[in-house]
Structure formats: structure tokens, C-alpha cells
Write a protein that holds these residues in place. Structure first.
Motif, PDB file in Angstrom:
ATOM      1  N   PRO A  78       0.818  -1.212   0.000  1.00 20.51           N
ATOM      2  CA  PRO A  78       0.000   0.000   0.000  1.00 20.51           C
ATOM      3  C   PRO A  78       0.852   1.262   0.000  1.00 20.51           C
ATOM      4  O   PRO A  78       1.868   1.351   0.699  1.00 20.51           O
ATOM      5  N   SER A  79       0.437   2.245  -0.811  1.00 20.45           N
ATOM      6  CA  SER A  79       1.089   3.556  -0.857  1.00 20.45           C
ATOM      7  C   SER A  79       0.111   4.597  -0.326  1.00 20.45           C
ATOM      8  O   SER A  79      -0.854   4.953  -1.002  1.00 20.45           O
ATOM      9  N   PHE A  80       0.354   5.073   0.878  1.00 22.06           N
ATOM     10  CA  PHE A  80      -0.545   6.049   1.478  1.00 22.06           C
ATOM     11  C   PHE A  80      -0.516   7.391   0.741  1.00 22.06           C
ATOM     12  O   PHE A  80      -1.575   7.964   0.473  1.00 22.06           O
ATOM     13  N   PRO A  81       0.649   7.942   0.392  1.00 21.47           N
ATOM     14  CA  PRO A  81       0.649   9.207  -0.356  1.00 21.47           C
ATOM     15  C   PRO A  81      -0.107   9.121  -1.679  1.00 21.47           C
ATOM     16  O   PRO A  81      -0.815  10.053  -2.057  1.00 21.47           O
ATOM     17  N   ALA A  82       0.039   7.998  -2.396  1.00 18.04           N
ATOM     18  CA  ALA A  82      -0.683   7.843  -3.663  1.00 18.04           C
ATOM     19  C   ALA A  82      -2.186   7.800  -3.428  1.00 18.04           C
ATOM     20  O   ALA A  82      -2.973   8.349  -4.214  1.00 18.04           O
ATOM     21  N   LEU A  83      -2.615   7.171  -2.341  1.00 20.84           N
ATOM     22  CA  LEU A  83      -4.040   7.109  -2.018  1.00 20.84           C
ATOM     23  C   LEU A  83      -4.594   8.501  -1.740  1.00 20.84           C
ATOM     24  O   LEU A  83      -5.690   8.852  -2.194  1.00 20.84           O
ATOM     25  N   LEU A  84      -3.848   9.319  -0.991  1.00 20.78           N
ATOM     26  CA  LEU A  84      -4.346  10.642  -0.638  1.00 20.78           C
ATOM     27  C   LEU A  84      -4.536  11.522  -1.866  1.00 20.78           C
ATOM     28  O   LEU A  84      -5.389  12.412  -1.868  1.00 20.78           O
ATOM     29  N   GLU A  85      -3.756  11.281  -2.918  1.00 14.56           N
ATOM     30  CA  GLU A  85      -3.929  12.070  -4.136  1.00 14.56           C
ATOM     31  C   GLU A  85      -5.319  11.877  -4.731  1.00 14.56           C
ATOM     32  O   GLU A  85      -5.847  12.767  -5.397  1.00 14.56           O
ATOM     33  N   ARG A  86      -5.938  10.713  -4.469  1.00  9.09           N
ATOM     34  CA  ARG A  86      -7.281  10.459  -4.974  1.00  9.09           C
ATOM     35  C   ARG A  86      -8.318  11.363  -4.317  1.00  9.09           C
ATOM     36  O   ARG A  86      -9.418  11.549  -4.847  1.00  9.09           O
ATOM     37  N   LEU A  87      -7.994  11.928  -3.158  1.00 11.43           N
ATOM     38  CA  LEU A  87      -8.947  12.785  -2.452  1.00 11.43           C
ATOM     39  C   LEU A  87      -8.830  14.248  -2.847  1.00 11.43           C
ATOM     40  O   LEU A  87      -9.654  15.067  -2.445  1.00 11.43           O
ATOM     41  N   HIS A  88      -7.805  14.584  -3.618  1.00 10.26           N
ATOM     42  CA  HIS A  88      -7.528  15.988  -3.891  1.00 10.26           C
ATOM     43  C   HIS A  88      -8.156  16.504  -5.177  1.00 10.26           C
ATOM     44  O   HIS A  88      -7.863  17.615  -5.615  1.00 10.26           O
ATOM     45  N   GLY A  89      -9.007  15.723  -5.788  1.00 13.94           N
ATOM     46  CA  GLY A  89      -9.649  16.168  -7.022  1.00 13.94           C
ATOM     47  C   GLY A  89     -10.648  15.129  -7.478  1.00 13.94           C
ATOM     48  O   GLY A  89     -10.814  14.078  -6.853  1.00 13.94           O
ATOM     49  N   PRO A  90     -11.347  15.383  -8.575  1.00 12.01           N
ATOM     50  CA  PRO A  90     -12.328  14.414  -9.073  1.00 12.01           C
ATOM     51  C   PRO A  90     -11.656  13.119  -9.514  1.00 12.01           C
ATOM     52  O   PRO A  90     -10.540  13.129 -10.042  1.00 12.01           O
ATOM     53  N   ALA A  91     -12.333  12.017  -9.272  1.00 10.92           N
ATOM     54  CA  ALA A  91     -11.804  10.707  -9.664  1.00 10.92           C
ATOM     55  C   ALA A  91     -12.110  10.491 -11.145  1.00 10.92           C
ATOM     56  O   ALA A  91     -13.163   9.950 -11.505  1.00 10.92           O
ATOM     57  N   LEU A  92     -11.205  10.924 -11.996  1.00  4.82           N
ATOM     58  CA  LEU A  92     -11.407  10.803 -13.436  1.00  4.82           C
ATOM     59  C   LEU A  92     -11.357   9.325 -13.858  1.00  4.82           C
ATOM     60  O   LEU A  92     -10.596   8.533 -13.284  1.00  4.82           O
ATOM     61  N   PRO A  93     -12.154   8.947 -14.869  1.00  2.00           N
ATOM     62  CA  PRO A  93     -12.180   7.543 -15.311  1.00  2.00           C
ATOM     63  C   PRO A  93     -10.797   7.000 -15.650  1.00  2.00           C
ATOM     64  O   PRO A  93     -10.478   5.849 -15.320  1.00  2.00           O
ATOM     65  N   ARG A  94      -9.960   7.820 -16.301  1.00  2.00           N
ATOM     66  CA  ARG A  94      -8.629   7.311 -16.663  1.00  2.00           C
ATOM     67  C   ARG A  94      -7.767   7.075 -15.424  1.00  2.00           C
ATOM     68  O   ARG A  94      -6.939   6.158 -15.392  1.00  2.00           O
ATOM     69  N   THR A  95      -7.969   7.909 -14.381  1.00  2.00           N
ATOM     70  CA  THR A  95      -7.221   7.727 -13.137  1.00  2.00           C
ATOM     71  C   THR A  95      -7.661   6.466 -12.426  1.00  2.00           C
ATOM     72  O   THR A  95      -6.839   5.684 -11.933  1.00  2.00           O
ATOM     73  N   VAL A  96      -8.968   6.250 -12.372  1.00  2.00           N
ATOM     74  CA  VAL A  96      -9.508   5.065 -11.714  1.00  2.00           C
ATOM     75  C   VAL A  96      -9.048   3.807 -12.430  1.00  2.00           C
ATOM     76  O   VAL A  96      -8.688   2.804 -11.794  1.00  2.00           O
ATOM     77  N   GLN A  97      -9.016   3.844 -13.764  1.00  2.00           N
ATOM     78  CA  GLN A  97      -8.599   2.669 -14.533  1.00  2.00           C
ATOM     79  C   GLN A  97      -7.106   2.403 -14.366  1.00  2.00           C
ATOM     80  O   GLN A  97      -6.679   1.243 -14.259  1.00  2.00           O
ATOM     81  N   ALA A  98      -6.307   3.462 -14.342  1.00  2.00           N
ATOM     82  CA  ALA A  98      -4.855   3.289 -14.259  1.00  2.00           C
ATOM     83  C   ALA A  98      -4.402   2.912 -12.853  1.00  2.00           C
ATOM     84  O   ALA A  98      -3.467   2.127 -12.693  1.00  2.00           O
ATOM     85  N   ARG A  99      -5.067   3.467 -11.834  1.00  2.00           N
ATOM     86  CA  ARG A  99      -4.637   3.220 -10.454  1.00  2.00           C
ATOM     87  C   ARG A  99      -5.853   2.942  -9.584  1.00  2.00           C
ATOM     88  O   ARG A  99      -6.236   3.771  -8.741  1.00  2.00           O
ATOM     89  N   PRO A 100      -6.488   1.785  -9.746  1.00  2.00           N
ATOM     90  CA  PRO A 100      -7.679   1.466  -8.949  1.00  2.00           C
ATOM     91  C   PRO A 100      -7.319   1.181  -7.488  1.00  2.00           C
ATOM     92  O   PRO A 100      -6.217   0.712  -7.185  1.00  2.00           O
ATOM     93  N   VAL A 101      -8.266   1.448  -6.615  1.00  2.80           N
ATOM     94  CA  VAL A 101      -8.070   1.149  -5.204  1.00  2.80           C
ATOM     95  C   VAL A 101      -8.645  -0.238  -4.900  1.00  2.80           C
ATOM     96  O   VAL A 101      -9.386  -0.816  -5.686  1.00  2.80           O
ATOM     97  N   THR A 102      -8.278  -0.753  -3.747  1.00  2.00           N
ATOM     98  CA  THR A 102      -8.824  -2.008  -3.236  1.00  2.00           C
ATOM     99  C   THR A 102      -9.397  -1.750  -1.850  1.00  2.00           C
ATOM    100  O   THR A 102      -8.756  -1.097  -1.026  1.00  2.00           O
TER     101      THR A 102
END
Length: 306
Positions: A78-102
Motif C-alpha cells: 500500500p502507498s498512502f501518499p498515492a491514495l491521498l492524491e485520490r482525495l484531492h480532485g475528481p476521480a477521473l475515469p482514466r485515473t480510476v482505470q490506471a490506479r484502482p483502489v482495493t
């Protein structure tokens, strides 16, 4: 509802305990009802829009409340800093596809309208395992282990956060710490409120260090400053967007001149997380390293970790 919290302590031993990995992610309660899912942070903030891949949790049951931790894996860790970046803006489809969460689920608190909070953990866990968890690609069951010491050593070798021990007969107490859950970590972290910042000498307008505080009975107590981990452009942008200028320092005490000289004060409303190596006798963080902005936490929930 707020999730139950683990109490820091020594690693327990005995057949009455089971052990799980302490995932380096964000605690979420997932509430499925009326064909929709709502994701809530530790402070009950709605973060559903940040994790659209978890909308498929509705496949599990028409009415269910889950407890778990959302993580973003990099190289299997798990990368905590990478996860927090998901909270700093809209979850764009390309972002979700490239770096999905579990979503690492480890507890079920309600099923088909029946509250399970007073059931033993072992019974809740068995109920959770009977659900069709494979129906949701972004969902994973957090494994349990009987050998806590071996798990603790394995998480250390992999650079993971630590271990949570849970009593098999333990009930669930929302928003409270208790003896039923014990956490043992390999590194220390602390959430703090930002009360000011100092600019970089070489970069006009860039943030060189943050002045951190932890609330107590006297107000916002100064906890030191952090400069390590602030260099990234994303970090600089996120901080500039959130730090609101203030005319006066928000700290309860006057800062030492080496810390406060040239500082820009800000409203004490932004929460950040740092890793550190302990506390000095004077109540300052030792060797803090910035980990990220915690948009999922409010300043009122910040307390000094044991």
C-alpha cells in the motif's frame, strides 16, 4: 456511525486472539442500502465520489454495512501518499482505470437490517466470509492469522505498517478504543493541524516547511515543523489550495524565533499526517516527514497519538 478504533500496545498472545495486517490506507465504512453505497471516513465525511470503483458493493446484499480500509497498491504494498492524491480532485475515469483502489474489508456490522455490533468478532467474521465477496473486483477480504509474531516480522520485512490483534469474543464499539483491538506498528505517525508555513529560500512562493500543532486543553500546542516531503509539485499545489491566510498565529504559545521567523500564519483548518521517530521532552516531533494532506479528517478529531 464512527468506526471502532484499535488501542496502541504490545503484541498480545494466546488462542483468544487473531491477527490481521494493519493496512496503510484510509478507514472507510461502506453502507449499502436502497440500491446505493455510501462511503464514510473516520469522521463520517462522505467520500463516495472519490472511489467510484466501489459502487459495485451493491452486488453483495441489498442491505449491509461493512468496515474496512481502502488502499492503493504499488508493487504489492500500500502507498498512502498515492491514495491521498485520490482525495484531492475528481476521480477521473482514466485515473480510476490506471490506479484502482482495493477495499480491504475486515468486518460486517449490519446485514439484511440486523445489527451485528454485539455479536462476537469471530461470529461477525464468519458472516462476512459467507458473502459473495468475489462479486466485487475492487473488494478483498483482509486475511486473518493465528501467529501474531510471525505476521509482525513479515510486515516489517515488506515495509508495511504493522499488525492489528483482535479478540475472538470482542464486540464492536463504534467510535471507541478498547481492549478488544490492539495495534502494533513499525513506524510512528501523527496527524497535525497546520498553523503556518515558511517559504523556501530558493523558490519564491514555494512552501519550505509547515508549522504543526496538536490541539489540547490549552488550545493548539506547537508540535514542531516539517520540511521533508514537501518538494513535489502536487503537494505544493494541494497545500496552496487549502492553506487560508490568517493575521495572527493560531498557536497557544509564542513560537521560538528559529521556528516562527518569517512565517506566514494560516487558519487552523488543514490536517496533515507526518511520520516521525518520537517526541522530545519539550513536546516536539522528532525528524518528521510529511506524508500527505488528510482531507478525510477534521481538526477537532486531531489528538496526540500514544
Amino acid at each position: 456511525m464512527q468506526p471502532m478504533l484499535a488501542t496502541p500496545g504490545a503484541l498480545p498472545d494466546g488462542p483468544e486472539w487473531v491477527f490481521e495486517v494493519k493496512w496503510d490506507g484510509m478507514r472507510l465504512l461502506a453502507d449499502v442500502a436502497d440500491g446505493r453505497v455510501r462511503l464514510a471516513s473516520r469522521t463520517e465525511r462522505d467520500v463516495t465520489a472519490s472511489f467510484p470503483e466501489l459502487a459495485e458493493l451493491t452486488r453483495l446484499a441489498p442491505d449491509v454495512l461493512l468496515d474496512g480500509e481502502v488502499v492503493l497498491l504499488e508493487g504489492g504494498v500500500p502507498s498512502f501518499p498515492a491514495l491521498l492524491e485520490r482525495l484531492h480532485g475528481p476521480a477521473l475515469p482514466r485515473t480510476v482505470q490506471a490506479r484502482p483502489v482495493t477495499y480491504m474489508v475486515f468486518d460486517v456490522l449490519r446485514l439484511y437490517g440486523v445489527p451485528l455490533l454485539d455479536r462476537p468478532f469471530e461470529e461477525r467474521r464468519a458472516t462476512l466470509e459467507r458473502l459473495d465477496l468475489a462479486a466485487v473486483p475492487a473488494l478483498s477480504l483482509s486475511p486473518t492469522y493465528s501467529d501474531g509474531r510471525a505476521l509482525f516480522e513479515a510486515t516489517l520485512e515488506r515495509g508495511m505498517e504493522g499488525v492489528v490483534a483482535k479478540r475472538r469474543d470482542g464486540v464492536y464499539r463504534p467510535g471507541r478504543r478498547g481492549p478488544g483491538w490492539t495495534k502494533v506498528t513499525h513506524r510512528q505517525t501523527q496527524v497535525c493541524v497546520v498553523g503556518g508555513w515558511r517559504p523556501e529560500r530558493a523558490g519564491p512562493g514555494r512552501i519550505g516547511s509547515l508549522l504543526l500543532g496538536v490541539p489540547d486543553a490549552a488550545g493548539l500546542r506547537f508540535a514542531g515543523r516539517v520540511g521533508s516531503g514537501l518538494a513535489g509539485e502536487t503537494t505544493q499545489r494541494v497545500l496552496r489550495d487549502r492553506l487560508v491566510e490568517a493575521e495572527q498565529p493560531p498557536f497557544a504559545e509564542r513560537l521560538p524565533r528559529p521556528d516562527g521567523a518569517g512565517a506566514h500564519w494560516c487558519e487552523p483548518q488543514t490536517v496533515v499526517e507526518v511520520a516521525h521517530t518520537g517526541w522530545t521532552e519539550g513536546g516536539r516531533l522528532r525528524q518528521p516527514v510529511f506524508r500527505g494532506v488528510r482531507d478525510d479528517l477534521d481538526p477537532d478529531h486531531v489528538r496526540q497519538e500514544a
